[in-house]
Design an enzyme around this catalytic site. Sequence first.
Site, PDB file in Angstrom:
ATOM      1  N   ASP A 160       0.855  -1.196   0.014  1.00  0.00           N
ATOM      2  CA  ASP A 160       0.080  -0.113  -0.012  1.00  0.00           C
ATOM      3  C   ASP A 160       0.784   1.406  -0.153  1.00  0.00           C
ATOM      4  O   ASP A 160       0.393   2.113  -0.581  1.00  0.00           O
ATOM      5  CB  ASP A 160      -0.894  -0.060   1.114  1.00  0.00           C
ATOM      6  CG  ASP A 160      -0.345   0.128   2.552  1.00  0.00           C
ATOM      7  OD1 ASP A 160       0.685  -0.021   2.702  1.00  0.00           O
ATOM      8  OD2 ASP A 160      -1.013   0.589   3.506  1.00  0.00           O
ATOM      9  N   ASN A 409       7.853  -9.720   3.851  1.00  0.00           N
ATOM     10  CA  ASN A 409       6.586  -9.361   4.312  1.00  0.00           C
ATOM     11  C   ASN A 409       5.555  -9.771   3.546  1.00  0.00           C
ATOM     12  O   ASN A 409       5.054  -9.765   2.650  1.00  0.00           O
ATOM     13  CB  ASN A 409       6.266  -7.781   4.521  1.00  0.00           C
ATOM     14  CG  ASN A 409       5.122  -7.458   5.192  1.00  0.00           C
ATOM     15  OD1 ASN A 409       5.075  -7.470   6.535  1.00  0.00           O
ATOM     16  ND2 ASN A 409       4.054  -6.670   4.639  1.00  0.00           N
ATOM     17  N   ASN A 463       1.182 -10.660  11.445  1.00  0.00           N
ATOM     18  CA  ASN A 463       0.492  -9.548  11.019  1.00  0.00           C
ATOM     19  C   ASN A 463      -1.015  -9.988  11.147  1.00  0.00           C
ATOM     20  O   ASN A 463      -1.587 -10.757  10.190  1.00  0.00           O
ATOM     21  CB  ASN A 463       1.013  -9.249   9.609  1.00  0.00           C
ATOM     22  CG  ASN A 463       2.211  -8.697   9.583  1.00  0.00           C
ATOM     23  OD1 ASN A 463       3.100  -8.777  10.473  1.00  0.00           O
ATOM     24  ND2 ASN A 463       2.685  -8.135   8.348  1.00  0.00           N
ATOM     25  N   TYR A 465      -5.065  -8.261  11.772  1.00  0.00           N
ATOM     26  CA  TYR A 465      -5.991  -6.944  11.885  1.00  0.00           C
ATOM     27  C   TYR A 465      -7.394  -7.242  12.304  1.00  0.00           C
ATOM     28  O   TYR A 465      -8.362  -6.763  11.867  1.00  0.00           O
ATOM     29  CB  TYR A 465      -5.972  -6.364  10.385  1.00  0.00           C
ATOM     30  CG  TYR A 465      -4.654  -5.633  10.262  1.00  0.00           C
ATOM     31  CD1 TYR A 465      -4.423  -4.393  10.735  1.00  0.00           C
ATOM     32  CD2 TYR A 465      -3.465  -6.419   9.714  1.00  0.00           C
ATOM     33  CE1 TYR A 465      -3.035  -3.584  10.452  1.00  0.00           C
ATOM     34  CE2 TYR A 465      -2.193  -5.650   9.124  1.00  0.00           C
ATOM     35  CZ  TYR A 465      -2.115  -4.555   9.755  1.00  0.00           C
ATOM     36  OH  TYR A 465      -0.877  -3.811   9.467  1.00  0.00           O
ATOM     37  N   TYR A 469      -9.669  -5.049   9.515  1.00  0.00           N
ATOM     38  CA  TYR A 469     -10.259  -5.551   8.261  1.00  0.00           C
ATOM     39  C   TYR A 469     -11.487  -6.842   8.689  1.00  0.00           C
ATOM     40  O   TYR A 469     -11.959  -7.134   8.003  1.00  0.00           O
ATOM     41  CB  TYR A 469      -8.959  -6.139   7.457  1.00  0.00           C
ATOM     42  CG  TYR A 469      -8.217  -4.931   6.913  1.00  0.00           C
ATOM     43  CD1 TYR A 469      -8.623  -3.889   6.173  1.00  0.00           C
ATOM     44  CD2 TYR A 469      -6.874  -4.939   7.474  1.00  0.00           C
ATOM     45  CE1 TYR A 469      -7.757  -2.866   5.751  1.00  0.00           C
ATOM     46  CE2 TYR A 469      -5.963  -3.981   6.904  1.00  0.00           C
ATOM     47  CZ  TYR A 469      -6.444  -3.126   6.021  1.00  0.00           C
ATOM     48  OH  TYR A 469      -5.710  -1.734   5.683  1.00  0.00           O
ATOM     49  N   GLU A 501       2.610  -7.043  13.126  1.00  0.00           N
ATOM     50  CA  GLU A 501       1.905  -5.898  12.772  1.00  0.00           C
ATOM     51  C   GLU A 501       0.385  -5.998  13.426  1.00  0.00           C
ATOM     52  O   GLU A 501      -0.136  -7.269  13.375  1.00  0.00           O
ATOM     53  CB  GLU A 501       1.551  -5.995  11.203  1.00  0.00           C
ATOM     54  CG  GLU A 501       2.709  -5.467  10.370  1.00  0.00           C
ATOM     55  CD  GLU A 501       2.267  -5.092   8.825  1.00  0.00           C
ATOM     56  OE1 GLU A 501       1.147  -4.930   8.739  1.00  0.00           O
ATOM     57  OE2 GLU A 501       3.175  -4.994   8.244  1.00  0.00           O
ATOM     58  N   TRP A 546       1.492  -1.598  14.179  1.00  0.00           N
ATOM     59  CA  TRP A 546       1.590  -0.934  12.657  1.00  0.00           C
ATOM     60  C   TRP A 546       0.548   0.437  12.898  1.00  0.00           C
ATOM     61  O   TRP A 546      -0.590   0.255  13.126  1.00  0.00           O
ATOM     62  CB  TRP A 546       0.876  -1.877  11.634  1.00  0.00           C
ATOM     63  CG  TRP A 546       1.011  -1.531  10.247  1.00  0.00           C
ATOM     64  CD1 TRP A 546       0.178  -0.849   9.275  1.00  0.00           C
ATOM     65  CD2 TRP A 546       2.326  -1.591   9.466  1.00  0.00           C
ATOM     66  NE1 TRP A 546       0.608  -0.622   8.132  1.00  0.00           N
ATOM     67  CE2 TRP A 546       2.005  -0.913   8.333  1.00  0.00           C
ATOM     68  CE3 TRP A 546       3.569  -1.865   9.842  1.00  0.00           C
ATOM     69  CZ2 TRP A 546       3.019  -0.739   7.389  1.00  0.00           C
ATOM     70  CZ3 TRP A 546       4.496  -1.710   9.060  1.00  0.00           C
ATOM     71  CH2 TRP A 546       4.212  -1.357   7.684  1.00  0.00           C
TER      72      TRP A 546
HETATM   73  C1  BDP Z   1      -0.467  -5.160   5.987  1.00  0.00           C
HETATM   74  C2  BDP Z   1       0.816  -4.707   5.343  1.00  0.00           C
HETATM   75  C3  BDP Z   1       1.125  -3.321   5.554  1.00  0.00           C
HETATM   76  C4  BDP Z   1      -0.101  -2.544   5.258  1.00  0.00           C
HETATM   77  C5  BDP Z   1      -1.104  -2.859   6.330  1.00  0.00           C
HETATM   78  C6  BDP Z   1      -2.245  -2.025   6.313  1.00  0.00           C
HETATM   79  O1  BDP Z   1       1.883  -5.569   5.751  1.00  0.00           O
HETATM   80  O2  BDP Z   1       2.106  -2.851   4.609  1.00  0.00           O
HETATM   81  O3  BDP Z   1       0.227  -0.925   5.214  1.00  0.00           O
HETATM   82  O4  BDP Z   1      -1.529  -4.070   5.974  1.00  0.00           O
HETATM   83  O5  BDP Z   1      -3.321  -2.354   5.646  1.00  0.00           O
HETATM   84  O6  BDP Z   1      -1.156  -6.160   5.398  1.00  0.00           O
HETATM   85  O7  BDP Z   1      -2.557  -0.878   7.074  1.00  0.00           O
END
Ligand code: BDP
Length: 601
Positions: A160, A409, A463, A465, A469, A501, A546
Amino acid sequence: MLKPRPTTTRELMNLDGIWRFALDTDVGDAPWAEILPGALDVAVPASYNDQFVDPRIRNHVGRVYYQRAVRVPRGWDGERVVLRFDAATHEARVYADGVLAAEHVGGYTPFEADLTNRVRPGQEFLLTVEVNNELTNTTIPPGTITVDQAGRRAQTYLHDFFNYAGLARSVWLHSTPRTHVQDIVITTGVADRAGIVDYRVVHSGEARVRATVLDADGAAVATGTGAAGALRIEDVELWRPGAAYLYRLRVELFDGEELLDSYDEAFGVRTIEVRGREFLINGAPFYFTGFGKHEDTAVRGKGHDDAYLVHDFQLMEWIGANSFRTSHYPYAEEVLEFADRHGIVVIDETAAVGLNLGVQGGLSGRPTTPTFSPETFNDRTREAHAQHLRELIARDKNHPSVVMWCIANEPASNEDGAREYFEPLVDLARELDSTRPLTYAVVMFATFRNDQIVDLFDVVGLNRYYGWYVASGDLETAERYLRQDIQGWVDRVDKPIMMTEYGADAQPGVHSVWDQPWTEEYQASYLETHHRVFDEFPEFVGEQIWNFADFQTSNGIHRVDGNKKGVFTRDRKPKTAAFALRARWRALGNRKPESTIDDTD
Ligand code: BDP
């Protein structure tokens, strides 16, 4: 590759400043043969994209030209004259007076051009650098170039952050003696209270080698002769997280009694070990706190800036962070030197971000085409990756702050072909450096059930979220998912596990009493939820949020003027979450919660 430094036998001239600039579309054939047409000037070091107000330049896909005149110091007669680029993103050709002097592929590692036989001391030469920002399925990082019906080329990529390009780091002209030190490899160990310094010197020509360890006051504390050896520092002062201590290895080359070359390399004495589920620095369990970062500021793009370097480290100290990951590419060497001096621990990552076509399938993670195949990421991609890894380790091997290599990554480690792709790279990294553990940042779609490569690595870096997400705005569900996920990894692997992350976007100034994504409060609660879960797992060895700061991204509907997952804004103002983090991390220090480790030793 050694960083150029002035020493008693070497001189160094910085070539930063204002250079001429042109796009390939605005020049004729062989633009390196003459003065560039047009009236554009550009600052070095800085990405070129945001310096201008012209979208043609900002979104340019292809080659650009940088040019300036360089006068070789007249005192350099008889010396080697070498140009050094700290980085050119992503590919470069260097011309001296119209003649090709060097080529390099890879946007974040240094390269040199030996100009000894091309330029004359006291004289000027015309330096032209062609820099290409194109990303393809065989570059690291990868990307795709499309051409629309109107013939316009566009670059897409699988990460991104904005594809900033150009000369974002310093350019140097330096002299070395003809017989010179080419490389120094230092590894350290500890025996009782002594530091053991294994060194190996690579040099050109015939010479007698002397190696001397100098302490921080410049006093010689150990000395040896020969191109390789082990030196012993009695009562060694260790390099510790938060309490850095640096020695220097002075390497001197002699012809009889005549000094031919001299070079000082800084190093720290410390040990790193993964034992069971623990990550040990100097034998003590270490708990990572901190961030994934970016080299990203307004106007400069990825341009290195010493003021931001100092300020970012000040903010990391303020917030109590003890570490960061160089997501998603090797950072400027100045950053690692600063980390060495200030005792900040670094996970050093390659530029291999986006080896994952699954992201095109949206959150399903289902690839539209397989990630690893002859048509997609293939043997040539892996060779580019391998070469990048060689250059990264060659550059950063002596930094005590670097405690682990992160090889990629979010690769598609859940897909077939991942093992064939990564196994040779893991073997290569271990062959190049047997002293540091290896990790990779595991993408959400790669679960404890379907990941195919985790056993090759030493540390699991997740990583995730949940709450962003997935289960957006629902922290209760997010907490449950996260707990199940970590438990799954704990059950599957007998290795240290950390979060590389986790984060939520927060638009500064947006507030709510409810759990509402994009508010500052939601980002704070999201982090607090995660920390509650991390603290339940003794196997957990760290948390890197992150991101440290907001950063620029390519255009897209998922971002509003960039990625806002920063705990600090792009201009480094704290968001609400920063204060709770500060309280947590300052209380933790380098230990995980409830740890029984005594950090007084
Ligand atoms: C992760 C990636 C990172 C993105 C982040 C995001 O490693 O580079 O900036 O998501 O979506 O999957 O904020």
